[in-house]
Design an enzyme around this catalytic site. Sequence first.
Site, PDB file in Angstrom:
ATOM      1  N   GLY A 153      -6.685   3.668   3.486  1.00  0.00           N
ATOM      2  CA  GLY A 153      -7.287   2.397   3.090  1.00  0.00           C
ATOM      3  C   GLY A 153      -8.020   1.724   4.229  1.00  0.00           C
TER       4      GLY A 153
ATOM      5  N   ILE B 149       2.235   2.097  -0.916  1.00  0.00           N
ATOM      6  CA  ILE B 149       2.405   0.726  -1.385  1.00  0.00           C
ATOM      7  C   ILE B 149       1.069  -0.009  -1.418  1.00  0.00           C
ATOM      8  CG2 ILE B 149       4.783   0.515  -0.581  1.00  0.00           C
ATOM      9  CD1 ILE B 149       3.737  -0.945   1.927  1.00  0.00           C
TER      10      ILE B 149
ATOM     11  N   THR C 232      -0.519  -3.948  -0.722  1.00  0.00           N
ATOM     12  CA  THR C 232      -0.351  -4.757   0.492  1.00  0.00           C
ATOM     13  C   THR C 232       0.894  -5.642   0.436  1.00  0.00           C
ATOM     14  OG1 THR C 232      -1.768  -6.442  -0.496  1.00  0.00           O
ATOM     15  CG2 THR C 232      -2.827  -4.832   0.946  1.00  0.00           C
TER      16      THR C 232
ATOM     17  N   ASN D 199      -3.498  -1.222 -11.052  1.00  0.00           N
ATOM     18  CA  ASN D 199      -3.109  -2.140  -9.991  1.00  0.00           C
ATOM     19  C   ASN D 199      -2.274  -3.261 -10.591  1.00  0.00           C
ATOM     20  OD1 ASN D 199      -2.826  -3.914  -7.928  1.00  0.00           O
ATOM     21  ND2 ASN D 199      -5.010  -4.329  -7.657  1.00  0.00           N
TER      22      ASN D 199
ATOM     23  N   GLY E 247      -0.439   3.181   3.101  1.00  0.00           N
ATOM     24  CA  GLY E 247       0.024   2.047   3.878  1.00  0.00           C
ATOM     25  C   GLY E 247      -0.080   2.361   5.356  1.00  0.00           C
ATOM     26  N   GLY E 248      -1.209   2.013   5.946  1.00  0.00           N
ATOM     27  CA  GLY E 248      -1.363   2.173   7.389  1.00  0.00           C
ATOM     28  C   GLY E 248      -1.677   3.568   7.868  1.00  0.00           C
TER      29      GLY E 248
ATOM     30  N   CYS F 274      -1.652  -6.600  -7.163  1.00  0.00           N
ATOM     31  CA  CYS F 274      -2.610  -7.342  -6.343  1.00  0.00           C
ATOM     32  C   CYS F 274      -2.057  -8.723  -6.031  1.00  0.00           C
ATOM     33  CB  CYS F 274      -3.952  -7.497  -7.046  1.00  0.00           C
ATOM     34  SG  CYS F 274      -5.115  -8.474  -6.056  1.00  0.00           S
TER      35      CYS F 274
END
Lengths: 258, 258, 303, 303
Positions: free
Chosen positions: D265, D191, D193, D127, D243-244, D130
């Site tokens: 997620g 991606i 956030t 990561n 992503g979504g 972040c």
Amino acid sequence: MQKFLRDLTVSEVSFPHKRYVLIKLTDTQPLPPMLPGQFVEVKVEGSPSTFLRRPISINYVDTAANQLWLLIAMVGAGTRTLGTLKAGDHLNLLFPLGNGFSPMQQQGETVLLVGGGVGVAPLLQYGKVLKQQGAQPIFLLGSRTAEDLLQLDLFQAIAPVYTTTEDGSAGEKGFVTQHSILSTMHFDRISCCGPKPMMVSVARYAKQTNTPCEVSLENMMACGLGACLCCVEKTVKGNVCVCTEGPVFNINDLTWEI
Amino acid sequence: MQKFLRDLTVSEVSFPHKRYVLIKLTDTQPLPPMLPGQFVEVKVEGSPSTFLRRPISINYVDTAANQLWLLIAMVGAGTRTLGTLKAGDHLNLLFPLGNGFSPMQQQGETVLLVGGGVGVAPLLQYGKVLKQQGAQPIFLLGSRTAEDLLQLDLFQAIAPVYTTTEDGSAGEKGFVTQHSILSTMHFDRISCCGPKPMMVSVARYAKQTNTPCEVSLENMMACGLGACLCCVEKTVKGNVCVCTEGPVFNINDLTWEI
Amino acid sequence: MADIHVNLAGISLKNPVMTASGTFGYGTEFADLVNLSDIGAIIVKGTTLHPRQGNDYPRMAETASGMLNCVGLQNKGVDYFCTHIYPQIKDLDTRVLVNVSGSAPEDYAECAARINALDAIPAIELNISCPNVKQGGMAFGVTVEGAQSVVKAVRKTYHKPIIVKLSPNVTNIADIARAVEAAGADAVSCINTLMGMAIDIERRRPVLSIATGGLSGPCIKPVALRCVWQVAQAVSIPVVGLGGISTATDAIEFLLTGATAIQIGTANFLDPAVSVKVAQGISHWLDQHGCRSVQEIIGQLES
Amino acid sequence: MADIHVNLAGISLKNPVMTASGTFGYGTEFADLVNLSDIGAIIVKGTTLHPRQGNDYPRMAETASGMLNCVGLQNKGVDYFCTHIYPQIKDLDTRVLVNVSGSAPEDYAECAARINALDAIPAIELNISCPNVKQGGMAFGVTVEGAQSVVKAVRKTYHKPIIVKLSPNVTNIADIARAVEAAGADAVSCINTLMGMAIDIERRRPVLSIATGGLSGPCIKPVALRCVWQVAQAVSIPVVGLGGISTATDAIEFLLTGATAIQIGTANFLDPAVSVKVAQGISHWLDQHGCRSVQEIIGQLES
């Protein structure tokens, strides 16, 4: 024509067929003047996945009852949510939008009104108005099956109705452009509303027979007012908004390959 | 305790007061075991501005009727949408969640259950269970006005009820911590649910009187399962999830300034 | 009644609500539906030196709480605007600003020069962040050098306030904001659309004719607020906030975060009268909260 | 039944659906509600060399079709993970990957080294994006140098596949993707956030304790698709899309756009069983469309 943003009241909801809903709307004040072929933009409430308004063609205007009818194919979350409306509910409309079909050109002219699927919706009001003006409308309505032929009784009350179905369950089997009247009858002009492939073949027929022809387009749109420039159609004058320059276009102004 | 994700059926909807809705849910299969003080996460349908589930405390469990009651304050779009549910509708629940209030510690113990506003909800079930276990619950319920005192008859059917209202329209005028029984009576322990300022002052009282005290927190949360780590409370053991380590905490485990 | 008039880089607006470029036409399209005099300012659609046909259809895709568009600056050019549009809007009882775009700094400069001659246009907004045109557009907005090149060129030919519309599609929007301030911008507006994409799985193609487009609507509001917050701390020129605003609450969030004025974009498509409702809502909120003037909340975020 | 198994950088997954770090705990939290064996892979929450308390409450804000969070990598550290968590999850009948974060390349490297010793962990996800920690975190992910410094350091101590999670908060995500590929990454996931903000107008404060947070949920799907599309064209290593995503249709959009696998997620918060439903939905769609294998759609976008 002046546009309005109003909360109309649902006075009746019916289902001509499981995939279609007919919503009759009324208002406390008189409904504004509307031309056949014009459309409305409805705000869909309670459908999280529906962000934009939905453009819906004007199916019928009952001036005596001060009613506006919308005939809607329930294809997505937004239109399915419209199918859950009940009498007494309110529906916010932005209307009337667009230019509409041509008024009668000459007394007694025969006008072929070709509709496919839910594209028949605006032809009901248009046929009624042409008849009142003194023209002779003739309806040619096509669909997949007999049960997809919507509002037949209402069309028949106005003028002669010829039909085709892809499965032959009603009228002549095949597509509207294969109907026998196209080879046996003469029409002064044609107005058409339906799936694009259908309208293209109708336009070809019109071109071959030198018959004036207008078609009603259904490009995806956001605002309905000519502001977002999303619903453009490529015309001989360049890209124009279907919501303001259309939805009805003369086929000679389009750049379709016909 | 095992968690479940189920579509329950709304069997009854009532409004104890215009800002509160009581939803009684049932299921075709027996409802799972639930502890007083545990909560559920409900999925709100048809509210475009409501993205996350809403955590709601368990108000009452009617085992005989296989019913789960949720008493909800309609404060936002999500909870207002829950207020539009009708008998027969379905509601998706993730439940039971959290740890719940302590069971009876000793036969005959007097337990003061202090509730404020809609925070009284979980105390109804808790009081019932304590009574059944052989403890002596005493309810002290506070609100702004008399009409905000919810389910009084149900509480009174279980144990003595003392009330305060800020405007004095019912019970003693003022806040729960100003009620006379706090100076006249002794309690073996206290359990409290309500607005944080109220719980803080109850915790102060408990500390001063050396009375064991637990409070039920309502931190904003997303998942309810300890995965998103959003609802954390700072405790003597560091940041912990209210949804899994709580919602009920002993005040000695918190880091409140009391 | 609270005083909601604001001064944006020397331009007095009767209220802080502007309509965003490309979402309100030339205003006249909405005249039946909203009293244009009640809007703080109208920013007319992106105008370029030469006429542009824009991109092919489809240009739009609906998304979760938003939409994608790839219009691509369709417009009839600045000369058509000056001769045909300007006469229709110059007497509107509100401020009318023109959004200017181009493919090279010289284009921007020449286009701005012609608008400079229009007395009833008090300022322009430079679009250096359009994600939907191949040359120029966003290319300028994503580098300090590119952004400055446009602003410096326009600064030479345009002698009224310049508002520069910033792209959120950058690593550090504050750097770009500082750069355009240094280059002579009088204000910045942020944000333009986020670059996004939608897929039609049945046709196995992008929905939009040029594959990608600009994302707008409530879905981008959190990103817009963050950008306004970062930019307001980075520059001393005023910031105009936009991105997903559809209610007075949204607008107040941007004002608190540091915006001197706000723009309403995509929401105009859902409610043509939303801009006036938001202006009235701001006034009402200020009254409810005992604020005499909108100045009492602009940039007053505690943190 | 179509074959939906995929090979991700040498790791065989029974289906392309992974649960995203920080949204599915260690999997065990969801065991009552979903059959973990039906998930392609579980990426456990962000793990750091030393324990972290994360940021103060409030850490969450609901937004239009999404949410903001600023958890800030709360975790008990890699040693606690190895001794207390690993034993509970090492025998799960799915792939378990660990998401690794840090404040300096050395931290990442040391943390990865300890995970390298865990036989049942076939890969890690770095990561570098972040947005919720002051030092490190996104700082690494937004520059070519920063991204490479982390990957190179970890490459020395970790000898299994490395997936690098990319930040969308950059001007050119393809550049970062190429950089991490050159530095030895075996795959990229995108991606993370989008950096956003929410405001409480009554308290006149940011909702989140550290003002800004990471935006996730359906609202960011268009941005995620665009990023996957750009990255898939830029690198030859596999791309994991997220992503979504909350439906099989969403997942198929990402697969067509070039993702070899996808992660779910925020949707786990709305429906704990969504990952399995999506995997089943992909299989069903492939059958409906006469595809023998998911390979027939991965990267098969026409444009």
